[in-house]
Motif scaffolding. Structure first.
Motif, mmCIF file in Angstrom:
data_model
loop_
_atom_site.group_PDB
_atom_site.id
_atom_site.type_symbol
_atom_site.label_atom_id
_atom_site.label_comp_id
_atom_site.label_asym_id
_atom_site.label_seq_id
_atom_site.Cartn_x
_atom_site.Cartn_y
_atom_site.Cartn_z
ATOM 1 N N MET A 9 0.861 -1.204 0.000
ATOM 2 C CA MET A 9 0.000 0.000 0.000
ATOM 3 C C MET A 9 0.881 1.231 0.000
ATOM 4 N N GLY A 10 0.412 2.242 -0.649
ATOM 5 C CA GLY A 10 1.256 3.422 -0.778
ATOM 6 C C GLY A 10 1.262 4.310 0.436
ATOM 7 N N LYS A 11 0.402 4.021 1.405
ATOM 8 C CA LYS A 11 0.270 4.957 2.540
ATOM 9 C C LYS A 11 1.523 4.906 3.399
ATOM 10 N N PHE A 28 -3.450 11.783 1.139
ATOM 11 C CA PHE A 28 -4.548 10.856 1.404
ATOM 12 C C PHE A 28 -4.268 10.078 2.676
ATOM 13 N N GLN A 58 -14.646 15.042 4.172
ATOM 14 C CA GLN A 58 -15.586 14.338 3.311
ATOM 15 C C GLN A 58 -15.442 12.828 3.498
ATOM 16 N N PHE A 59 -14.184 12.377 3.676
ATOM 17 C CA PHE A 59 -13.953 10.941 3.836
ATOM 18 C C PHE A 59 -14.411 10.462 5.205
ATOM 19 N N PRO A 76 -16.800 12.105 7.852
ATOM 20 C CA PRO A 76 -17.646 13.212 8.292
ATOM 21 C C PRO A 76 -17.739 13.359 9.812
ATOM 22 N N LEU A 91 -17.225 20.879 -1.692
ATOM 23 C CA LEU A 91 -16.798 19.762 -0.850
ATOM 24 C C LEU A 91 -17.534 19.704 0.486
ATOM 25 N N VAL A 148 -11.884 4.696 0.271
ATOM 26 C CA VAL A 148 -11.400 5.813 -0.554
ATOM 27 C C VAL A 148 -9.913 6.069 -0.333
ATOM 28 N N TYR A 149 -9.451 5.903 0.902
ATOM 29 C CA TYR A 149 -8.016 6.095 1.150
ATOM 30 C C TYR A 149 -7.203 5.084 0.358
ATOM 31 N N GLY A 150 -7.690 3.826 0.357
ATOM 32 C CA GLY A 150 -6.971 2.781 -0.362
ATOM 33 C C GLY A 150 -6.854 3.095 -1.839
ATOM 34 N N LEU A 204 -7.207 5.972 -3.482
ATOM 35 C CA LEU A 204 -6.382 7.136 -3.793
ATOM 36 C C LEU A 204 -4.911 6.860 -3.547
ATOM 37 N N ASN A 205 -4.610 6.148 -2.462
ATOM 38 C CA ASN A 205 -3.204 5.882 -2.176
ATOM 39 C C ASN A 205 -2.572 4.957 -3.198
ATOM 40 N N PHE A 206 -3.338 4.001 -3.726
ATOM 41 C CA PHE A 206 -2.798 3.145 -4.777
ATOM 42 C C PHE A 206 -2.466 3.964 -6.014
ATOM 43 N N LEU A 264 -15.375 13.464 -6.570
ATOM 44 C CA LEU A 264 -15.518 13.996 -5.216
ATOM 45 C C LEU A 264 -15.927 15.459 -5.202
ATOM 46 N N ILE A 294 -19.817 10.829 -6.198
ATOM 47 C CA ILE A 294 -19.928 9.808 -5.152
ATOM 48 C C ILE A 294 -19.817 10.426 -3.766
ATOM 49 N N PRO A 304 -17.869 9.500 -0.594
ATOM 50 C CA PRO A 304 -16.794 8.548 -0.327
ATOM 51 C C PRO A 304 -16.796 7.927 1.059
ATOM 52 N N SER A 305 -17.573 8.505 1.975
ATOM 53 C CA SER A 305 -17.476 8.016 3.343
ATOM 54 C C SER A 305 -18.278 6.742 3.527
#
Lengths: 220, 523
Positions: A1-3, A25, A59-60, A62, A92, B184-186, B188-190, B247, B388, B390-391
């Motif tokens: 994973m890129g995180k 992210f 947004q991700f 809330p 947003l 969504v984190y997954g 975007l991070n990929f 988004l 969308i 995303p949450s």
């Protein structure tokens, strides 16, 4: 994973701008971004990218949204006019949040500014906060539109009159090339291509160097 | 033309694979017809031999033919069933599964379990690529399809997840257990990881200085290496633009696209689907940013390109999607031109198509009555991306469907902007007729008082002059004016004759003709 998972110690050595550029992210930077908003308010700086990043994280997730911070972001965006930052932020923010009182009034203020209704804006706004930024926007818009603007129109736009308006005009005369007409007190604004169409460069004729460079192999 | 904003996702049952597709289709995942055996064996060999052309043919043609003939409404055989024919090659199996799921999404309705499994497959596939151990050369079409499908399945999952109302208990349990799937984190991070690990941004930078070859080889590696990571990284930038548009973050989306210069040739043109997706999202983002001239110019270019080249894509599996995006971009172009009437930016052939499809609607949009909102709504809803939320959903009762929330917000913001610009077309009509007019007179004609007219004129200036990120002011106005105390003076911008461009084009064209002539061998 890129995180990237960094320890808190390493993370603090990155500036917020770097975090936004390199690791946007990542839910862990949310507190940093919130602090950064407060910093922008106190130090009178501004970063659209960082604020958009925070709004995205809200947004991700809330449940982590802090409406006070959001309100500050919107105020900062308002002060960035004529840039469309305020709308960019609103895209947003969920509808039900926008319906809250504090946001409704900010949206109304934005509406006044978007439609040049400076008098209504100054009537509604908490003046001290916005003064400088919105006065700058007002003079920008007037410079696009007027070669010569009546004093009353200027007064309404920047929310000043009497001695303070005189001082403001004087300052602009010295620094921005304004000229005061002696007969009626109207102000001659500096010439630019928007209020003096003859100054408009014929951009149609400019051929960028890169385009010419493309035919070098043919010419050579 | 319908206004449907409905993601065509039928409610899927939490069910096992055996029930897929038509009622009568009995699907045995372990049965491998000979043609499929032959397909995977050949594909495996072509990949090992890095025969990009053959791989491309198999993906585009053979796979479609077999799907049409044998797997019209069932999935392909399971990966476990075909693995023995390809030495149980781990990477090949990941690639096969990628195609397997893509076929499923296209022909059937994926179950929740299948959605989750597909995400896991993408994770594994991208992990392998990111670790840099891949030595293959794959066709750009396939690599684009991977990124495109990845984003599409993410969008589809968000839409699916947001419809909580009719979910069964098993579905809800499965959703709660698998909160990482299509997170969504997954996603975007990929995409970001692919961009970073491939160093594609630096490669593109260095290419400008002649230190790297990428565009010239269409991204392929002719020195024995692999194109997979680099090209996936490249396409991921478009993927990120797309996700950010979904988004509602248009500004950041465009930032991700910045390394790709869309005024130039690039790898994004090598795949028609990528070209269209790039320009569609670029144009839409600029529309929302009020940069109408940029949007119109790019829509014009791509619509002209499609007009000239679509006949060559008739047999392609992407043809339908191509046509759909074509129609949507005409709708967006109609919207842009109604807000910013600069028809001189549009080519004649595009213009005539536009008039045919939307001539009447554009006339109605440019009138300043309230009827116009309905049309703006209709066209926007038809042409916009499938926004969308995303949450993760709230699992509390009562369960609601909130899949339309994101779309409704963007539509609302857009119509709000249209409303602010409502009076401008009125001003425009008058400015077209006068070379100069006093404020008092114009106020009288427009039936407003003078102070209101001043605000309308300021609004016109504000909305037609956008400020770039560098602080430069750019005028979008076809008709402009300036005010001297109480008099308005109208300025009409003359269309600039672009002699320079014309000569450049003709020089290049002549050179092409001379080269062609040189190549002719006289018998």
């Amino acid at each position: 994973m890129g995180k990237e998972m960094e320890s808190p110690k390493e993370q603090s050595s990155y500036t917020v701008e770097q975090l936004v550029a390199v690791n946007p992210f990542n839910p862990e930077i949310l507190p940093d971004l919130e602090n950064y908003v407060n910093e922008q308010v106190t130090s009178q700086t501004y970063s659209l990218d960082a604020n958009l990043c925070l709004l995205r994280l809200y947004q991700f997730e809330p449940e982590r949204m802090n409406t006070h911070v959001v309100a500050r972001i919107l105020i900062k965006a308002l002060m960035a006019m004529p840039a469309p930052d305020f709308s960019l932020c609103l895209f947003l923010i969920p509808e039900r949040v926008q319906m809250e009182e504090q946001f409704k009034s900010l949206i109304v203020l934005s509406h006044y500014l978007e439609t040049g209704r400076f008098q209504q804006f100054w009537d509604e706004a908490a003046k001290n906060r916005f003064e400088q930024a919105i006065q700058a926007y007002a003079t920008h818009l007037l410079s696009l539109s007027y070669q010569k603007v009546p004093r009353s129109v200027l007064s309404e736009a920047v929310n000043m009159d009497g001695a303070s308006l005189d001082k403001f005009i004087e300052h602009q005369v010295t620094n921005s090339g304004w000229i005061v007409e002696k007969e009626d007190g109207s102000i001659v604004l500096p010439q630019n291509e928007f209020n003096h169409p003859e100054l408009k460069k014929n951009t149609g004729e400019n051929v960028p160097l890169e385009h010419i460079a493309r035919i070098f192999p043919i010419l050579g | 033309m319908t206004t449907t904003y409905d993601f065509e996702d039928t409610p899927s049952n939490y069910d096992d694979v055996q029930r897929q597709g038509g009622q009568d289709a009995v699907y045995d995942p372990n049965f491998v017809p000979d043609s499929v055996k032959s397909f995977v064996v050949h594909m495996y060999r072509h990949i090992r031999e890095k025969n990009v052309y053959e791989i491309h043919q198999m993906c585009e043609t053979s796979f479609q033919t077999l799907s049409e003939r044998l797997f019209k409404d069932t999935p392909w055989p399971s990966v476990e069933a075909i693995a023995p024919y390809v030495d149980n090659d781990h990477v090949f199996c990941l690639l096969y599964r990628e195609m397997w799921f893509r076929h499923l999404y296209a022909r059937l309705s994926p179950t929740l379990k299948q959605r989750i499994d597909s995400y896991d497959n993408y994770c594994s596939l991208f992990q392998v690529v990111l670790h840099g151990v891949v030595n293959m050369q794959l066709p750009n079409q396939w690599l684009w399809d991977m990124v495109d499908e990845f984003v599409y399945q993410f969008q589809s999952f968000c839409q699916y997840r947001a419809k909580m109302k009719n979910k069964t208990e098993q579905e809800i349990a499965l959703l709660k257990q698998n909160d990482k799937a299509w997170n969504v984190y997954g996603v975007l991070n990929f995409l970001q990881a692919l961009v970073e690990k491939s160093t594609i941004i630096q490669i593109l930078e260095q290419e400008k200085e002649g230190l790297e070859q990428f565009t010239a080889t269409d991204g392929y590696d002719y020195s024995g290496g692999s194109n997979v990571l680099k090209v996936l990284g490249y396409f991921s930038m478009v993927g990120l633009l797309r996700v950010h548009c979904l988004l509602g973050d248009y500004h950041t989306g465009l930032k991700w696209l910045q390394p790709i210069d869309i005024t130039q040739q690039g790898v994004y043109i090598s795949v028609i689907g990528c070209h269209i997706a790039t320009i569609y999202h670029y144009g839409f983002a600029n529309l929302m940013l009020r940069r109408y001239v940029d949007a119109v110019s790019e829509f014009n270019k791509i619509l002209l390109y499609i007009y000239k080249t679509k006949q060559y894509h008739q047999k392609s599996p992407q043809y339908e999607q191509l046509l759909k995006k074509n129609e949507q971009m005409y709708a967006l172009l109609a919207v842009c031109l109604s807000l910013c009437p600069q028809t001189k930016l549009v080519d004649e052939s595009v213009n005539s198509q536009l008039r045919e499809k939307y001539g009447e609607k554009m006339m109605r949009m440019q009138r300043c009555d309230d009827e116009e909102f309905g049309i703006y709504d209709e066209l926007f809803s038809y042409a916009c991306p499938k926004f969308i939320t995303p949450s993760a959903p709230s699992f509390e009762e009562p369960l609601v469907n909130y899949n339309q929330d994101a779309y409704r917000l963007q539509l609302k913001m857009f119509l709000y902007e249209v409303k602010q610009q409502q009076l401008l077309s009125g001003v425009r009509t008058f400015l077209k007729v006068y070379s100069s007019i006093s404020l008092a007179k114009l106020a009288n004609y427009m039936e407003v008082d003078e102070p209101t007219l001043r605000t309308i004129l300021l609004t016109y200036k504000h909305k037609t002059h956008s400020v770039g990120s560098d602080g430069k002011v750019i005028s979008n106005a076809d008709i402009d004016f300036y005010i001297n105390n109480d008099m308005i003076y109208v300025v009409e911008s003359k269309p600039a004759k672009r002699y320079g461009d014309f000569f450049l084009r003709q020089i290049a064209k002549l050179e092409g003709v001379m080269n062609d002539m040189d190549r002719i061998k006289l018998e």
